[in-house]
Design a protein around this motif. Structure first.
Motif, mmCIF file in Angstrom:
data_model
loop_
_atom_site.group_PDB
_atom_site.id
_atom_site.type_symbol
_atom_site.label_atom_id
_atom_site.label_comp_id
_atom_site.label_asym_id
_atom_site.label_seq_id
_atom_site.Cartn_x
_atom_site.Cartn_y
_atom_site.Cartn_z
ATOM 1 N N PRO A 1 49.694 86.673 59.316
ATOM 2 C CA PRO A 1 49.405 88.048 59.735
ATOM 3 C C PRO A 1 48.844 88.920 58.614
ATOM 4 O O PRO A 1 47.997 89.775 58.862
ATOM 5 N N GLY A 2 49.281 88.695 57.392
ATOM 6 C CA GLY A 2 48.761 89.487 56.283
ATOM 7 C C GLY A 2 47.276 89.265 56.077
ATOM 8 O O GLY A 2 46.500 90.214 55.919
ATOM 9 N N ALA A 3 46.864 88.019 56.066
ATOM 10 C CA ALA A 3 45.447 87.701 55.885
ATOM 11 C C ALA A 3 44.630 88.217 57.058
ATOM 12 O O ALA A 3 43.526 88.755 56.862
ATOM 13 N N ALA A 4 45.148 88.087 58.270
ATOM 14 C CA ALA A 4 44.415 88.541 59.446
ATOM 15 C C ALA A 4 44.220 90.049 59.424
ATOM 16 O O ALA A 4 43.135 90.550 59.728
ATOM 17 N N VAL A 5 45.249 90.791 59.036
ATOM 18 C CA VAL A 5 45.135 92.243 58.982
ATOM 19 C C VAL A 5 44.168 92.663 57.872
ATOM 20 O O VAL A 5 43.301 93.514 58.083
ATOM 21 N N LEU A 6 44.308 92.064 56.713
ATOM 22 C CA LEU A 6 43.440 92.421 55.586
ATOM 23 C C LEU A 6 41.980 92.144 55.907
ATOM 24 O O LEU A 6 41.112 93.005 55.750
ATOM 25 N N VAL A 7 41.700 90.949 56.380
ATOM 26 C CA VAL A 7 40.316 90.583 56.703
ATOM 27 C C VAL A 7 39.815 91.382 57.897
ATOM 28 O O VAL A 7 38.677 91.852 57.907
ATOM 29 N N GLY A 8 40.664 91.566 58.893
ATOM 30 C CA GLY A 8 40.251 92.310 60.081
ATOM 31 C C GLY A 8 39.900 93.759 59.792
ATOM 32 O O GLY A 8 38.902 94.282 60.291
ATOM 33 N N VAL A 9 40.705 94.422 58.955
ATOM 34 C CA VAL A 9 40.440 95.824 58.638
ATOM 35 C C VAL A 9 39.193 95.946 57.759
ATOM 36 O O VAL A 9 38.346 96.804 58.004
ATOM 37 N N LEU A 10 39.085 95.100 56.750
ATOM 38 C CA LEU A 10 37.951 95.229 55.836
ATOM 39 C C LEU A 10 36.628 94.783 56.467
ATOM 40 O O LEU A 10 35.568 95.238 56.062
ATOM 41 N N LEU A 11 36.698 93.894 57.445
ATOM 42 C CA LEU A 11 35.469 93.437 58.113
ATOM 43 C C LEU A 11 35.267 94.075 59.486
ATOM 44 O O LEU A 11 34.509 93.564 60.306
ATOM 45 N N LEU A 12 35.910 95.207 59.730
ATOM 46 C CA LEU A 12 35.830 95.846 61.043
ATOM 47 C C LEU A 12 34.401 96.184 61.477
ATOM 48 O O LEU A 12 34.051 95.937 62.636
ATOM 49 N N PRO A 13 33.516 96.728 60.616
ATOM 50 C CA PRO A 13 32.145 96.984 61.074
ATOM 51 C C PRO A 13 31.406 95.713 61.507
ATOM 52 O O PRO A 13 30.689 95.707 62.508
ATOM 53 N N THR A 14 31.602 94.634 60.769
ATOM 54 C CA THR A 14 30.934 93.380 61.118
ATOM 55 C C THR A 14 31.500 92.809 62.412
ATOM 56 O O THR A 14 30.748 92.310 63.255
ATOM 57 N N ILE A 15 32.801 92.880 62.573
ATOM 58 C CA ILE A 15 33.425 92.393 63.809
ATOM 59 C C ILE A 15 32.898 93.185 64.998
ATOM 60 O O ILE A 15 32.567 92.622 66.048
#
Length: 158
Positions: A32-46
């Motif tokens: 969950p930590g990696a998913a939240v970190l990557v998800g928040v920082l890559l939100l524009p790309t997602i």
């Protein structure tokens, strides 16, 4: 040898939304930590991956590349500080990291959108310069050979 029909090829996209959702759920459950970190920082790309319906997603791929480059340092900081959810939220919540990551992804998107227009401007300018120099050379040759001047010829489209 059997080939796929165009209809069956259209029904089988490379990665489906369901497949991405399943992968995201598994990642969120296992790390969950990696998913939240990557998800928040890559939100524009997602977001662009979800909204871009063009074949091959030509605008989202450079954004993803820039986004991945910007999350290397936060991911290493998260890993060295203790890879848990609280640390990931603390790192993802830092305004300077968030602003840097999102702005680099935005610049990648802007570059992809503006690059074709800039290339066209450069090519049109180069062509206009070449046409002007050829017309000058033609006028000098007509004067040197005492040939009556001809029509100016076609103009460049604007």
């Amino acid at each position: 040898m059997r080939t796929a029909s165009p209809q069956s090829a259209a029904r089988r996209p490379g990665v489906s939304v369901w497949g991405l959702g399943l992968a995201s759920g598994v990642c969120l459950a296992l790390a969950p930590g990696a998913a939240v970190l990557v998800g928040v920082l890559l939100l524009p790309t997602i977001g662009l991956f979800m909204l871009d319906h063009t074949q091959g997603k030509p605008a989202a791929r450079p954004m993803l590349l820039c986004g991945i480059a910007t999350i290397v340092a936060p991911t290493l900081a998260w890993w060295s500080a203790g890879p848990d959810l609280a640390t990931a939220l603390a790192i993802a919540g830092q305004p300077e990291r968030l602003a840097f990551s999102w702005s680099m992804q935005g610049l990648a998107w802007l570059g992809i959108e503006a690059l074709p227009a800039m290339v066209r401007l450069v090519l049109d300018g180069t062509a206009a310069t070449r046409v002007a120099s050829l017309r000058r050379a033609r006028a000098e040759l007509e004067k040197e050979w005492t040939v009556p001047p001809s029509s100016p010829g076609p103009t460049l489209p604007s």
